[in-house]
Design an enzyme around this catalytic site. Structure first.
Site, PDB file in Angstrom:
ATOM      1  N   ASP A   1      55.863  11.806  13.026  1.00 58.42           N
ATOM      2  CA  ASP A   1      54.835  11.287  13.927  1.00 58.42           C
ATOM      3  C   ASP A   1      55.508  10.259  14.854  1.00 58.42           C
ATOM      4  O   ASP A   1      56.016  10.613  15.908  1.00 58.42           O
ATOM      5  CB  ASP A   1      53.754  10.686  13.014  1.00 58.42           C
ATOM      6  CG  ASP A   1      52.586  10.087  13.730  1.00 58.42           C
ATOM      7  OD1 ASP A   1      51.630  10.815  14.025  1.00 58.42           O
ATOM      8  OD2 ASP A   1      52.602   8.875  13.999  1.00 58.42           O
TER       9      ASP A   1
ATOM     10  N   ASP B   1      47.566  14.091   3.269  1.00 55.19           N
ATOM     11  CA  ASP B   1      46.307  13.550   2.743  1.00 55.19           C
ATOM     12  C   ASP B   1      45.591  12.648   3.738  1.00 55.19           C
ATOM     13  O   ASP B   1      46.156  12.202   4.737  1.00 55.19           O
ATOM     14  CB  ASP B   1      46.582  12.736   1.474  1.00 55.19           C
ATOM     15  CG  ASP B   1      47.163  11.354   1.803  1.00 55.19           C
ATOM     16  OD1 ASP B   1      48.084  11.280   2.629  1.00 55.19           O
ATOM     17  OD2 ASP B   1      46.678  10.359   1.240  1.00 55.19           O
TER      18      ASP B   1
ATOM     19  N   PHE C   1      45.421  13.538  14.063  1.00 59.28           N
ATOM     20  CA  PHE C   1      45.625  13.360  12.627  1.00 59.28           C
ATOM     21  C   PHE C   1      45.273  14.662  11.899  1.00 59.28           C
ATOM     22  O   PHE C   1      44.227  15.255  12.137  1.00 59.28           O
ATOM     23  CB  PHE C   1      44.758  12.216  12.105  1.00 59.28           C
ATOM     24  CG  PHE C   1      45.146  11.766  10.722  1.00 59.28           C
ATOM     25  CD1 PHE C   1      46.268  10.973  10.533  1.00 59.28           C
ATOM     26  CD2 PHE C   1      44.414  12.151   9.614  1.00 59.28           C
ATOM     27  CE1 PHE C   1      46.656  10.578   9.257  1.00 59.28           C
ATOM     28  CE2 PHE C   1      44.788  11.754   8.333  1.00 59.28           C
ATOM     29  CZ  PHE C   1      45.902  10.956   8.164  1.00 59.28           C
TER      30      PHE C   1
ATOM     31  N   ASP D   1      57.113  16.269   5.571  1.00 59.84           N
ATOM     32  CA  ASP D   1      55.907  17.028   5.924  1.00 59.84           C
ATOM     33  C   ASP D   1      55.639  16.960   7.421  1.00 59.84           C
ATOM     34  O   ASP D   1      55.356  17.952   8.068  1.00 59.84           O
ATOM     35  CB  ASP D   1      54.691  16.507   5.138  1.00 59.84           C
ATOM     36  CG  ASP D   1      54.530  14.985   5.223  1.00 59.84           C
ATOM     37  OD1 ASP D   1      55.386  14.290   5.813  1.00 59.84           O
ATOM     38  OD2 ASP D   1      53.523  14.481   4.684  1.00 59.84           O
TER      39      ASP D   1
HETATM   40  P1  5GP Z   1      56.105   8.430  11.003  1.00 64.03           P
HETATM   41  O1  5GP Z   1      56.948   7.399  10.369  1.00 64.03           O
HETATM   42  O2  5GP Z   1      56.884   9.529  11.696  1.00 64.03           O
HETATM   43  O3  5GP Z   1      55.086   7.817  11.919  1.00 64.03           O
HETATM   44  O4  5GP Z   1      55.221   9.089   9.911  1.00 64.03           O
HETATM   45  C1  5GP Z   1      55.708   9.796   8.848  1.00 64.03           C
HETATM   46  C2  5GP Z   1      54.696   9.825   7.728  1.00 64.03           C
HETATM   47  O5  5GP Z   1      53.389   9.434   8.162  1.00 64.03           O
HETATM   48  C3  5GP Z   1      54.545  11.223   7.177  1.00 64.03           C
HETATM   49  O6  5GP Z   1      55.442  11.486   6.167  1.00 64.03           O
HETATM   50  C4  5GP Z   1      53.098  11.228   6.705  1.00 64.03           C
HETATM   51  O7  5GP Z   1      53.027  10.753   5.388  1.00 64.03           O
HETATM   52  C5  5GP Z   1      52.379  10.242   7.619  1.00 64.03           C
HETATM   53  N1  5GP Z   1      51.662  10.913   8.730  1.00 64.03           N
HETATM   54  C6  5GP Z   1      52.005  10.937  10.026  1.00 64.03           C
HETATM   55  N2  5GP Z   1      51.130  11.653  10.756  1.00 64.03           N
HETATM   56  C7  5GP Z   1      50.209  12.101   9.876  1.00 64.03           C
HETATM   57  C8  5GP Z   1      49.057  12.938  10.012  1.00 64.03           C
HETATM   58  O8  5GP Z   1      48.664  13.436  11.081  1.00 64.03           O
HETATM   59  N3  5GP Z   1      48.359  13.193   8.868  1.00 64.03           N
HETATM   60  C9  5GP Z   1      48.724  12.678   7.656  1.00 64.03           C
HETATM   61  N4  5GP Z   1      47.969  13.003   6.617  1.00 64.03           N
HETATM   62  N5  5GP Z   1      49.805  11.901   7.498  1.00 64.03           N
HETATM   63  C10 5GP Z   1      50.541  11.621   8.594  1.00 64.03           C
END
Ligand code: 5GP
Length: 176
Positions: free
Chosen positions: A102, A158, A151, A99
């Site tokens: 980040d 969610d 965010f 999805d």
């Molecule tokens: P990462 O490991 O790249 O930091 O984050 C990946 C996961 O963090 C995504 O699959 C998602 O579930 C969650 N995530 C990261 N940024 C956001 C955001 O802005 N909103 C939400 N709802 N989930 C996020």
């Protein structure tokens, strides 16, 4: 609705659907001469995944992975697999569908995990990408939209289990 949260629309339902059509065409062209397994990363990608696979005009196999790294609105930095792929990935072309990317930690964790399973090729697709939030190098082959380091919720994403069913992406303001 969580009272202390204010949502403002960032990407509309029409924009999302239009971009997914283009991404589906890109992926269809790329794999037209080979097999493809498309892996959805639960839970956040469920909506994007179901629209994207319908936009891919190929005979594909579908399966899912589960991973957690977030506590509330913050990444814990530690990824844990909650569901692994059931089918064999040996010598297969595999596309991971996320999805949002980040920090990049989850995608890198998944890439490393899947590479160990002897895949022929591994590609990545993410509806959203926050380049300013990356903590590790992480390139994504198919990106829907690049967004700022805020965010967001909706369209599968969610906050405390809520907002996943909104058909558009909204930015969250006034978070506690
Ligand atoms: P990462 O490991 O790249 O930091 O984050 C990946 C996961 O963090 C995504 O699959 C998602 O579930 C969650 N995530 C990261 N940024 C956001 C955001 O802005 N909103 C939400 N709802 N989930 C996020």
């Amino acid at each position: 609705m969580i009272e202390s949260m204010k949502l403002s629309q960032l990407i509309s339902e029409d924009q999302i659907q239009e971009r997914i059509k283009e991404m589906g065409e890109e992926i269809t062209d790329k794999y037209e001469n080979g097999d493809l397994i498309v892996l959805g990363v639960l839970k956040g990608s469920f909506m994007f995944y179901s629209d994207l696979v319908r936009a891919i005009d190929l005979d594909i196999k579908c399966d899912f992975l589960g991973v957690t790294s977030y506590v509330g609105a913050k990444s814990s930095g530690e990824c844990k697999l909650t569901l692994d792929v059931g089918m064999s990935l040996k010598d297969q072309n595999v596309l991971i569908v996320e999805d949002i990317v980040d920090t990049g930690l989850t995608m890198n964790f998944l890439k490393q995990h899947l590479e160990k399973r002897g895949v022929k090729s591994l590609s990545t697709a993410s509806l959203l990408f926050k380049p300013d939030a990356l903590k590790v190098e992480c390139s994504i082959d198919h990106v829907g939209f690049e967004i700022a380091n805020d965010f967001v919720v909706g369209y599968g994403l969610d906050y405390q289990g809520m907002y996943r069913n909104m058909p558009y992406i909204a930015q969250v303001q006034n978070m506690n």
